[in-house]
Structure formats: C-alpha cells, structure tokens
Design a protein around this motif. Structure first.
Motif, PDB file in Angstrom:
ATOM      1  N   PHE A  32      73.449  -8.103 -28.966  1.00 37.95           N
ATOM      2  CA  PHE A  32      74.149  -8.991 -27.240  1.00 37.95           C
ATOM      3  C   PHE A  32      74.598  -8.041 -26.108  1.00 37.95           C
ATOM      4  O   PHE A  32      73.946  -7.986 -25.059  1.00 37.95           O
ATOM      5  CB  PHE A  32      75.919  -8.773 -27.749  1.00 37.95           C
ATOM      6  CG  PHE A  32      76.725  -9.426 -26.827  1.00 37.95           C
ATOM      7  CD1 PHE A  32      76.930 -10.608 -26.061  1.00 37.95           C
ATOM      8  CD2 PHE A  32      77.501  -8.366 -25.971  1.00 37.95           C
ATOM      9  CE1 PHE A  32      77.383 -10.701 -25.514  1.00 37.95           C
ATOM     10  CE2 PHE A  32      78.068  -8.262 -25.813  1.00 37.95           C
ATOM     11  CZ  PHE A  32      78.648 -10.017 -24.710  1.00 37.95           C
ATOM     12  N   GLU A  70      71.583 -11.029 -25.980  1.00 36.15           N
ATOM     13  CA  GLU A  70      71.466 -12.313 -26.226  1.00 36.15           C
ATOM     14  C   GLU A  70      72.766 -12.907 -26.595  1.00 36.15           C
ATOM     15  O   GLU A  70      73.956 -12.601 -26.676  1.00 36.15           O
ATOM     16  CB  GLU A  70      71.160 -12.381 -28.256  1.00 36.15           C
ATOM     17  CG  GLU A  70      69.066 -12.054 -28.538  1.00 36.15           C
ATOM     18  CD  GLU A  70      69.008 -11.577 -29.777  1.00 36.15           C
ATOM     19  OE1 GLU A  70      69.502 -12.004 -31.101  1.00 36.15           O
ATOM     20  OE2 GLU A  70      67.688 -11.235 -29.904  1.00 36.15           O
ATOM     21  N   GLN A  71      73.746 -14.435 -27.196  1.00 35.89           N
ATOM     22  CA  GLN A  71      74.163 -14.982 -27.482  1.00 35.89           C
ATOM     23  C   GLN A  71      74.846 -14.872 -28.422  1.00 35.89           C
ATOM     24  O   GLN A  71      74.557 -14.247 -29.771  1.00 35.89           O
ATOM     25  CB  GLN A  71      74.308 -16.143 -27.448  1.00 35.89           C
ATOM     26  CG  GLN A  71      75.129 -17.305 -25.805  1.00 35.89           C
ATOM     27  CD  GLN A  71      74.691 -18.815 -26.291  1.00 35.89           C
ATOM     28  OE1 GLN A  71      74.175 -18.981 -27.426  1.00 35.89           O
ATOM     29  NE2 GLN A  71      75.376 -19.150 -25.065  1.00 35.89           N
ATOM     30  N   PHE A  72      76.648 -14.128 -28.473  1.00 36.57           N
ATOM     31  CA  PHE A  72      77.691 -13.342 -29.145  1.00 36.57           C
ATOM     32  C   PHE A  72      77.995 -14.155 -28.516  1.00 36.57           C
ATOM     33  O   PHE A  72      78.925 -14.454 -28.193  1.00 36.57           O
ATOM     34  CB  PHE A  72      77.948 -12.119 -28.644  1.00 36.57           C
ATOM     35  CG  PHE A  72      79.153 -11.851 -30.134  1.00 36.57           C
ATOM     36  CD1 PHE A  72      78.016 -11.515 -30.561  1.00 36.57           C
ATOM     37  CD2 PHE A  72      79.941 -11.584 -29.769  1.00 36.57           C
ATOM     38  CE1 PHE A  72      78.380 -10.683 -31.917  1.00 36.57           C
ATOM     39  CE2 PHE A  72      80.992 -11.288 -31.466  1.00 36.57           C
ATOM     40  CZ  PHE A  72      80.442 -10.341 -32.412  1.00 36.57           C
ATOM     41  N   THR A  73      78.471 -15.820 -30.126  1.00 36.00           N
ATOM     42  CA  THR A  73      79.689 -16.984 -29.442  1.00 36.00           C
ATOM     43  C   THR A  73      80.615 -16.338 -29.952  1.00 36.00           C
ATOM     44  O   THR A  73      80.805 -15.706 -30.681  1.00 36.00           O
ATOM     45  CB  THR A  73      78.685 -17.601 -30.419  1.00 36.00           C
ATOM     46  OG1 THR A  73      77.962 -17.499 -31.819  1.00 36.00           O
ATOM     47  CG2 THR A  73      77.092 -18.391 -29.849  1.00 36.00           C
ATOM     48  N   TRP A  74      81.224 -17.275 -30.755  1.00 31.05           N
ATOM     49  CA  TRP A  74      82.331 -17.711 -31.700  1.00 31.05           C
ATOM     50  C   TRP A  74      81.879 -17.367 -33.201  1.00 31.05           C
ATOM     51  O   TRP A  74      82.789 -16.662 -33.503  1.00 31.05           O
ATOM     52  CB  TRP A  74      83.369 -18.729 -30.914  1.00 31.05           C
ATOM     53  CG  TRP A  74      83.652 -20.030 -31.283  1.00 31.05           C
ATOM     54  CD1 TRP A  74      82.137 -20.851 -30.806  1.00 31.05           C
ATOM     55  CD2 TRP A  74      82.885 -20.499 -33.033  1.00 31.05           C
ATOM     56  NE1 TRP A  74      81.910 -21.573 -31.263  1.00 31.05           N
ATOM     57  CE2 TRP A  74      83.019 -22.076 -32.949  1.00 31.05           C
ATOM     58  CE3 TRP A  74      83.995 -20.143 -34.164  1.00 31.05           C
ATOM     59  CZ2 TRP A  74      82.417 -22.889 -33.924  1.00 31.05           C
ATOM     60  CZ3 TRP A  74      84.198 -21.403 -35.088  1.00 31.05           C
ATOM     61  CH2 TRP A  74      83.109 -22.762 -35.075  1.00 31.05           C
ATOM     62  N   LYS A  75      80.865 -18.395 -33.156  1.00 28.63           N
ATOM     63  CA  LYS A  75      80.730 -17.875 -34.589  1.00 28.63           C
ATOM     64  C   LYS A  75      79.989 -16.914 -35.322  1.00 28.63           C
ATOM     65  O   LYS A  75      80.717 -16.540 -36.359  1.00 28.63           O
ATOM     66  CB  LYS A  75      79.630 -18.907 -34.740  1.00 28.63           C
ATOM     67  CG  LYS A  75      79.866 -20.664 -34.857  1.00 28.63           C
ATOM     68  CD  LYS A  75      78.520 -21.402 -34.887  1.00 28.63           C
ATOM     69  CE  LYS A  75      78.709 -22.727 -34.945  1.00 28.63           C
ATOM     70  NZ  LYS A  75      77.378 -24.035 -35.679  1.00 28.63           N
ATOM     71  N   SER A  76      79.531 -16.492 -34.095  1.00 27.26           N
ATOM     72  CA  SER A  76      79.395 -14.489 -34.785  1.00 27.26           C
ATOM     73  C   SER A  76      79.989 -13.554 -34.699  1.00 27.26           C
ATOM     74  O   SER A  76      80.428 -12.388 -35.768  1.00 27.26           O
ATOM     75  CB  SER A  76      77.986 -14.380 -33.361  1.00 27.26           C
ATOM     76  OG  SER A  76      77.263 -15.212 -32.602  1.00 27.26           O
ATOM     77  N   ALA A  77      80.708 -14.261 -33.563  1.00 24.49           N
ATOM     78  CA  ALA A  77      81.820 -13.268 -33.863  1.00 24.49           C
ATOM     79  C   ALA A  77      82.817 -13.215 -35.247  1.00 24.49           C
ATOM     80  O   ALA A  77      83.348 -12.553 -35.798  1.00 24.49           O
ATOM     81  CB  ALA A  77      83.459 -13.651 -32.840  1.00 24.49           C
TER      82      ALA A  77
END
Length: 137
Positions: A110, A115-122
């Motif tokens: 990130f 790169e995208q840090f989505t709610w799923k990643s979090a």
C-alpha cells in the motif's frame, strides 16, 4: 493457475518448517541456513536450464538487478532469523509469527507500490494479527 501455485507454495512452506525443525537439531542455525541456500541455489539454476530461460539473464535491467539483489539480501536475512528462531523456539509459535509477513506485505504494498488497501485487506490483516496473537500467547 496462480491459485494452484500459491497452494503448493503453502504446502511446501509447511513442509519446510517441519523438516527444518527436525534437521537443525544439534546443528548451528547459520550453517543449516547456508546448506539450505546451496540446495535452493542448485534447484533454481536447474529449473532455469530445464526451462531454457538462461539466455534472459542478459536482458535484466540495472534497476531489476538492484531490486532482485536487495530481495535476495532480505531473503537471506529472513532465513537466518527464521532458522535461529526455529532452533530455539517451537515451530507452532515461530511459524505463525513468520507468517505475519502477509500483513506487513499488505502494508508495504500500500505504502510503496500504491496498491489498493480495501476494507477486506484491513479486516483480513486484523484477523491474521489476532489469530497469530491467539496462537502464540
């Protein structure tokens, strides 16, 4: 296909941990890491020649060389620390902490690779961290 290779990577990583824990009994962890590295080196070059990709070495850019070498140094440091931790700790505690690299990789990807840090990643990172702490404490 990537999913198959990722799953096989997980299987071989698990085997690596168990085989290493048994193998380093009574062996200096740095020496064991060096032996392992030679085996990996030979295996990697055999695969290069089997796949016929050895001619591509001339096409590697200076930037790629730099980052591949830095990656190799990071791998070496990781392996040295991992083997020392395995030698003095239990595999069931060392391995989960080692796998926290997943969370660190997401954060670094990130920050540095944008790169995208989505709610799923979090949520996934929180669950991995919580699971790791639950296993080792």
């Amino acid at each position: 296909m990537w999913l198959l290779y990722a799953a096989l990577s997980a299987v071989f990583a698990a085997l690596t941990s168990i085989l290493a824990k048994v193998g380093i009994t009574g062996v200096n962890s740095t020496l064991a890491t060096a032996v392992r590295t030679v085996v990996v080196l030979i295996m990697a070059w055999v695969m290069v020649f089997v796949s016929g990709t050895q001619t591509g070495i001339r096409g590697i850019s200076g930037k790629s060389w730099l980052f591949i070498v830095l990656s190799g140094l990071a791998t070496g440091a990781s392996w040295l620390c991992y083997y020392k931790a395995l030698q003095i700790g239990s595999a069931s505690k060392v391995v989960p902490i080692d796998k926290m690299s997943v969370v660190l990789t997401l954060i670094l990807a990130f920050v540095f690779l944008h790169e995208q840090f989505t709610w799923k990643s979090a949520v996934g990172s929180i669950l991995i961290t919580a699971g790791t702490l639950f296993m080792v404490l």
